[in-house]
Design an enzyme around this catalytic site. Sequence first.
Site, PDB file in Angstrom:
ATOM      1  N   ASN A  65       0.552  -1.232  -0.265  1.00  0.00           N
ATOM      2  CA  ASN A  65       0.065  -0.117   0.051  1.00  0.00           C
ATOM      3  C   ASN A  65       0.751   1.113   0.497  1.00  0.00           C
ATOM      4  O   ASN A  65       2.311   0.747   0.501  1.00  0.00           O
ATOM      5  CB  ASN A  65      -1.356   0.191   1.429  1.00  0.00           C
ATOM      6  N   CYS A  74      -4.531  -7.094  -3.664  1.00  0.00           N
ATOM      7  CA  CYS A  74      -4.789  -5.962  -4.603  1.00  0.00           C
ATOM      8  C   CYS A  74      -5.637  -6.216  -6.557  1.00  0.00           C
ATOM      9  O   CYS A  74      -4.831  -6.486  -7.165  1.00  0.00           O
ATOM     10  CB  CYS A  74      -3.804  -5.069  -5.104  1.00  0.00           C
ATOM     11  N   ASN A  76      -6.617  -4.277  -8.693  1.00  0.00           N
ATOM     12  CA  ASN A  76      -6.514  -3.611  -9.442  1.00  0.00           C
ATOM     13  C   ASN A  76      -5.311  -3.689 -10.181  1.00  0.00           C
ATOM     14  O   ASN A  76      -4.554  -3.648 -11.437  1.00  0.00           O
ATOM     15  CB  ASN A  76      -7.040  -2.222  -9.693  1.00  0.00           C
ATOM     16  N   CYS A 199     -11.427  -0.136  -6.829  1.00  0.00           N
ATOM     17  CA  CYS A 199     -10.628  -0.921  -6.138  1.00  0.00           C
ATOM     18  C   CYS A 199     -11.305  -1.866  -6.076  1.00  0.00           C
ATOM     19  O   CYS A 199     -12.740  -2.569  -6.534  1.00  0.00           O
ATOM     20  CB  CYS A 199     -11.087  -0.733  -4.748  1.00  0.00           C
TER      21      CYS A 199
HETATM   22  N1  LIG Z   1      -5.657  -1.642   0.240  1.00  0.00           N
HETATM   23  C1  LIG Z   1      -6.085  -2.518   0.220  1.00  0.00           C
HETATM   24  C2  LIG Z   1      -5.225  -3.554  -0.862  1.00  0.00           C
HETATM   25  C3  LIG Z   1      -5.167  -3.254  -1.858  1.00  0.00           C
HETATM   26  C4  LIG Z   1      -6.562  -3.731  -2.580  1.00  0.00           C
HETATM   27  C5  LIG Z   1      -6.558  -2.515  -4.489  1.00  0.00           C
HETATM   28  N2  LIG Z   1      -6.338  -1.619  -4.391  1.00  0.00           N
HETATM   29  C6  LIG Z   1      -7.327  -3.343  -4.971  1.00  0.00           C
HETATM   30  O1  LIG Z   1      -7.630  -3.033  -6.468  1.00  0.00           O
HETATM   31  O2  LIG Z   1      -8.176  -4.349  -4.846  1.00  0.00           O
HETATM   32  C7  LIG Z   1      -5.812  -3.203   1.672  1.00  0.00           C
HETATM   33  O3  LIG Z   1      -4.974  -3.323   2.314  1.00  0.00           O
HETATM   34  O4  LIG Z   1      -6.454  -4.194   1.740  1.00  0.00           O
END
Ligand SMILES: N[C@@H](CCC[C@H](N)C(=O)O)C(=O)O
EC number: 5.1.1.7
Length: 260
Positions: A65, A74, A76, A199
């Site tokens: 992150n 993640c 995307n 997300c």
């Molecule tokens: N911030 C999330 C993981 C990332 C999610 C992401 N942007 C996606 O596209 O799925 C976490 O730490 O849970």
Amino acid sequence: MQLEFYKYQGTGNDFVMIDNRSNFFPKDDVKLIERLCDRRFGIGADGLILLENDKDTDFRMVYYNSDGNQSSMCGNGGRCLVAFANQLGVIKDKTIFIATDGLHHASVGEDAIVSLGMIDVDEVQKKDSYTFLNTGSPHHVQIVDDLEHYNVKENGSAIRYGELYGEKGSNVNFVKKVDNDTFSLRTYERGVEDETLACGTGATAVAIAMNAIGETDKTSINLNVEGGKLVVSFDKNGNQFTNVFLTGPAKFVFKGTIEI
Ligand SMILES: N[C@@H](CCC[C@H](N)C(=O)O)C(=O)O
């Protein structure tokens, strides 16, 4: 030292990509990763992803992150990494790669559209005012009135840090039903600690949650996110959601070098 990077975005969820097949990157340097993702002092991104060699699959995904910490899946970012692997010539149009939540199948289509297989979901916690599920990352899903004017940062942060999810926290998605096969969502992302433009694991969670709570009977669902449109499809058998695919654009933005 000059670090070569590539910048990608998937519906506005943006990532710094680094080819770490030679294993040179200082993976535990939280401050460095945070600086690279900083929109004023660095390149700027919601996250940073390393593409690494894996002995059993085409490549390994290592995701951080923007706070500099390694995190869960993640969606995307996974789609963008597939496009990056394709640009580097590591894969052609189909791949299997490994990420923190296991193996992922993916394909690259026309116009930079990448379709990514997500983990099976066999537990959806349905509560009176929200749903919680894990689609590779943890997601709180809540239908709200007036999504357009909703204060996602304030309300998302209160839930993420609130008593429901303890120290680990959760990503938080606020949802509006558009029609039987389309939902709009806005997501507060853990580890970015702000609303992001999209997300992927969140869109996946919303699609599955909306089906699970009976807001739709569709198994291919359109998701309007702030940065564009995604599609999530799945097979449903009772409480089991399998063959889950997240599809949408994954685009190269620019490449460059930065002094580290
Ligand atoms: N911030 C999330 C993981 C990332 C999610 C992401 N942007 C996606 O596209 O799925 C976490 O730490 O849970």
